[in-house]
Design a protein around this motif. Structure first.
Motif, short mmCIF file in Angstrom:
data_model
loop_
_atom_site.label_atom_id
_atom_site.label_comp_id
_atom_site.label_asym_id
_atom_site.label_seq_id
_atom_site.Cartn_x
_atom_site.Cartn_y
_atom_site.Cartn_z
N ASN A 3 0.84 -1.21 0.00
CA ASN A 3 0.00 0.00 0.00
C ASN A 3 0.87 1.25 0.00
N GLU A 4 1.92 1.23 0.79
CA GLU A 4 2.79 2.42 0.88
C GLU A 4 3.54 2.69 -0.41
N HIS A 5 3.98 1.60 -1.06
CA HIS A 5 4.79 1.78 -2.28
C HIS A 5 3.97 1.70 -3.56
N GLY A 6 2.68 1.39 -3.44
CA GLY A 6 1.85 1.24 -4.65
C GLY A 6 2.26 0.05 -5.49
N VAL A 7 2.70 -1.02 -4.81
CA VAL A 7 3.08 -2.25 -5.54
C VAL A 7 1.88 -3.20 -5.56
N ALA A 8 1.57 -3.76 -6.72
CA ALA A 8 0.48 -4.73 -6.81
C ALA A 8 0.94 -6.08 -6.28
N GLY A 23 -7.11 -5.99 1.78
CA GLY A 23 -6.25 -5.16 0.92
C GLY A 23 -5.75 -3.90 1.61
N ASN A 24 -6.46 -3.44 2.63
CA ASN A 24 -6.00 -2.25 3.35
C ASN A 24 -5.03 -2.59 4.49
N THR A 59 -9.01 -10.54 -4.70
CA THR A 59 -9.18 -9.10 -4.96
C THR A 59 -9.65 -8.33 -3.73
N LEU A 60 -9.98 -9.04 -2.64
CA LEU A 60 -10.44 -8.35 -1.43
C LEU A 60 -9.45 -8.52 -0.28
N VAL A 76 -4.43 -2.71 -4.46
CA VAL A 76 -3.13 -3.41 -4.57
C VAL A 76 -3.29 -4.91 -4.78
N LEU A 77 -4.46 -5.45 -4.43
CA LEU A 77 -4.59 -6.93 -4.50
C LEU A 77 -5.13 -7.39 -5.85
N ASN A 78 -4.32 -8.14 -6.53
CA ASN A 78 -4.67 -8.78 -7.80
C ASN A 78 -5.38 -7.85 -8.79
N PRO A 79 -4.83 -6.67 -9.03
CA PRO A 79 -5.49 -5.75 -9.97
C PRO A 79 -5.57 -6.36 -11.37
N GLY A 80 -6.65 -6.04 -12.07
CA GLY A 80 -6.84 -6.57 -13.42
C GLY A 80 -7.54 -7.92 -13.46
N LYS A 81 -7.64 -8.58 -12.32
CA LYS A 81 -8.34 -9.87 -12.28
C LYS A 81 -9.80 -9.63 -11.93
N LEU A 82 -10.65 -10.41 -12.45
CA LEU A 82 -12.10 -10.33 -12.21
C LEU A 82 -12.75 -9.16 -12.93
#
Ligand code: MLT
Ligand code: ZN
Length: 460
Positions: free
Chosen positions: A60-65, A171-172, A201-202, A452-458
């Motif tokens: 979350n801090e670094h914006g890494v997926a 994810g938070n 994704t959650l 951040v969690l599994n972006p692009g999926k679903l």
């Protein structure tokens, strides 16, 4: 470690195993779809629950997926990391945490394989009844993330029915204990059920409390050969009305050809277009009931031939004809559809779909099999040698669009049990309404505001 973000993670968790070797990136960045080129940033293999929380906070801090990762046996691209994500592998978190004989629950870490869960339950004289062919490699966390189904759904339902509690890092970065093993809990939204099937994704499922049950009575396995597609549903209705079914699976002659070429043993001679493997409770009366059902099926021309397993080894050989299909097709990297309908809608739908696939794929090899007793069909399309991979996918996507429209008309689902992932996200709207998808996105925003969690999926 040249990447500053990874260097910061290594400072926060000095004992965390972090892999950046190209071979590891490739191994952990792909799933069984083999369609995307893996390109993760790194692989993290934590051993402690708190480490998972630290990793999610760091992301979350670094914006890494983050791509949460189990056995990566998924068939929808849900565990693919192709865009510089951190793969968060739960593979080292694979222990039994406890068994409670009174509650009849087994608490496990998410990285345990389904097979190891089965074995742990067996040690206590009980079973965890969800089962399918990837049992030796898939992880229970992945099963939960996709609400996995398999070959015993007809008797026991999907993964969803067997989860009494979940420990999740949202994810938070919040740690959530959901339902805590309770049987009854009427206290508002059941977030545990929301997490099941959410495809990472959650939240990251870190631990689960699984319900166990008594082993089924001894069973009998039968292979049936059928002359027509219509006979499939007739035989299903007949067998279901007379026997306590544990499984009712079908495959076609095309599937049989592949599985035989892969080393399985033929059990019925001759050419038959459809086959069923069924398993049912076997006491003395059900033996007679099975024979009577078989004879009636033959009399009505729904069954052409059949064999009843006479030993455990023969039962396993009959099951191999069905369970070996995926592995026998894997070298072809088939394009897969995994669809479901209400059973009552199947007879009409099957005809529509047969003519759709016949006209759209006149020169392709199309392999049908699946959990017909659950209304779940697997359609695997094989690429002709002369067609490029990308032309092949384009053509299959076109047919999937038509398939999705047909499913929508019949009230079916574009994903029965494999999940949406990357493969089916363009078709989510055929199964879910716009209002539903908007609410799903809203829920995702609450659990994982930075995405951040599994972006692009679903969702696209
Ligand atoms: C199966 O039923 O064998 C699995 O869902 C795997 C597959 O569809 O290939
Ligand atoms: Zn399946």
């Amino acid at each position: 470690m040249t990447d500053a973000r990874l260097a910061d993670l290594a400072v926060r968790l000095p004992n965390l195993r972090l892999l950046t070797d190209p071979a590891d990136l490739e191994h952990y960045g792909r799933d069984w779809t083999r369609r995307w080129t893996p390109a993760p940033l790194a692989i993290a293999l934590p051993t402690e629950l708190m480490d998972v929380q630290t990793i999610v906070r760091w992301a979350n801090e670094h914006g890494v997926a983050i791509v949460p990762s189990g056995g990566r046996t998924g068939l929808s691209g849900g565990a693919v990391a192709a865009h510089g994500e951190l793969v968060l592998s739960l593979e080292r978190m694979n222990r039994v945490l406890g068994f409670d004989a009174v509650d009849r629950t087994l608490s496990v870490q998410a990285g345990m394989t389904l097979l190891a869960v089965h074995e742990a339950a067996k040690e206590h004289g009980l079973i965890y009844p969800v089962d399918f062919a990837a049992r030796g490699s898939c992880s229970i966390g992945g099963n939960i993330a996709t609400n996995a189904g398999g070959i015993r759904v007809i008797r026991y339902g999907n993964t969803r029915e067997w989860i009494a509690g979940l420990t999740v890092v949202a994810g938070n970065g919040e740690l959530l204990q959901l339902n805590r093993g309770l049987i009854k809990n009427s206290s508002g939204y059941d977030l545990r059920q929301l997490l099941i099937g959410s495809e990472g994704t959650l939240g990251v499922v870190v631990e689960a409390t699984l319900r166990l049950t008594d082993p089924p009575p001894p069973s009998q396995v039968m292979l049936l050969a059928l002359p027509t597609m219509d006979a499939l549903m007739e035989v299903f209705a007949l067998f279901r009305s007379r026997l306590a079914l544990q499984a009712f699976e079908f495959f076609t002659d095309v599937a049989l050809r592949h599985v035989l070429a892969h080393g399985a043993q033929r059990a019925i001679d001759g050419d038959h277009p459809y086959y069923v493997v069924t398993e049912f409770d076997a006491d003395e009366s059900s033996q007679d009931a099975a024979l009577a059902a078989f004879e009636l099926g033959v009399e009505r021309s729904w069954i052409s031939d059949g064999v009843m397993a006479q030993s455990e080894a023969q039962a396993a050989a009959l099951w191999r004809l069905r369970e070996g299909i995926t592995e026998s097709l894997a070298p072809h990297r088939p394009y897969k559809n995994d669809i479901s309908l209400r059973i009552s809608a199947l007879p009409v739908f099957l005809h529509e779909i047969q003519s759709l696939l016949g006209s759209e794929y006149p020169h392709f090899e199309v392999v049908w099999f699946g959990h017909i007793g659950d209304g779940n069909l697997h359609i695997n399309v094989l690429r002709p040698a002369e067609l490029s991979e990308s032309d092949f996918i384009t053509q299959c996507e076109h047919v999937t669009k038509l398939l999705a429209e047909t499913l929508q008309r019949h009230g079916g689902s574009i994903s029965a049990e494999h999940g949406i992932g990357l493969v089916k996200r363009a078709y989510l709207g055929s199964t879910r309404s716009e209002a539903e998808i908007a609410l799903m996105r809203g829920v995702r925003g609450v659990f994982d505001p930075k995405g951040v969690l599994n972006p692009g999926k679903l969702f696209a």
